[in-house]
Design an enzyme around this catalytic site. Structure first.
Site: not given
Length: 250
Positions: A155, A159
């Protein structure tokens, strides 16, 4: 409030949570809005609400990792509304698996949704933005891109990639009159983390890491989205706004 009358926006991941709040903000500001996600029922409910308020909206159930589906989403928007001016890349998923326990398939799924999806949607909408020499691309990153967080490697990496992509596209498309920026939220109270919020022990740990000692509310992202979507930010590009109650600066 920023007026977006005459503008057309696409919001991915708009079925609920921050995506829905941002789609509402754009519609309330006067934009005609295409909402996209995997779940048609939630999108149809949004469209019905907007039509009841006298506004135009279009539901496009879309797998953001599927190039053909993303192209179809953008073309359906242009066919219905005649143009596209604003793209909000919000689709995203989270994995909380320690790296040594994480299978490659889970890693690929997170990167495909959070980073490849941004690439596909930006590319598809960008063809129209570049042709008309104007537009706004706003991508939802995360404060996890700016700090080390255990069990969130996929994750956080996705990002962080979003922020790098934002900067690159800001430079590449500036000469076309297009601004590309990002918002990096921290914890916001949405359906996605309802289970976590119901666990007092977990919430105590989360809130102790946030100087404001609370989560954000979805409505708090609206004014910053409208800033980036409107003419007030025409000289701002390649930047990101952090909305996390001070968590990143600890």
């Amino acid at each position: 409030m920023t007026s977006l009358a005459g503008k057309v926006a696409i919001v991915t991941g708009a079925g609920r949570g921050l995506g829905r709040a941002m789609a509402e903000a754009l519609a309330e500001a006067g934009a005609r809005v295409t909402v996209a996600s995997r779940t048609a029922k939630e999108l149809d409910a949004f469209v019905a609400e907007q039509e009841k308020a006298g506004r135009e909206a279009l539901a496009c159930p879309t797998d953001i990792t599927d190039a053909a589906a993303v192209e179809a989403m953008v073309e359906a928007t242009v066919e219905r509304f005649g143009r596209v001016d604003i793209l909000v890349n919000n689709s995203g998923i989270v994995a909380t698996t320690p790296l040594l326990e994480q299978e490659p398939e889970e890693w690929d799924r997170v990167i495909a949704t959070n980073l490849r999806g941004v690439y596909l949607a930006t590319r598809a909408a960008g063809k129209h933005l570049v042709a008309q020499k104007s537009g706004k691309v706003i991508t939802i990153a995360s404060n996890f891109a700016l700090q080390g967080v255990a069990n969130h490697a996929a994750y956080s990496a996705s990002k962080a990639g979003v922020l790098a992509f934002t900067r690159s596209m800001a430079v590449e498309w500036s000469r076309h009159g297009i601004q590309v920026n990002a918002i990096a939220p921290g914890y916001f109270a949405t359906d996605l983390n309802a289970g976590m919020r119901a666990d007092d022990a977990v919430m105590d740990k989360v809130l102790r890491a946030i100087p404001a000692r609370r989560m954000g509310e979805p409505g708090e992202i609206k004014p910053w989205l409208l800033l980036l979507a409107g003419p007030e930010s025409d000289f701002m590009t390649g930047e990101y706004l952090v909305l996390d109650g001070g968590q990143t600066i600890r």
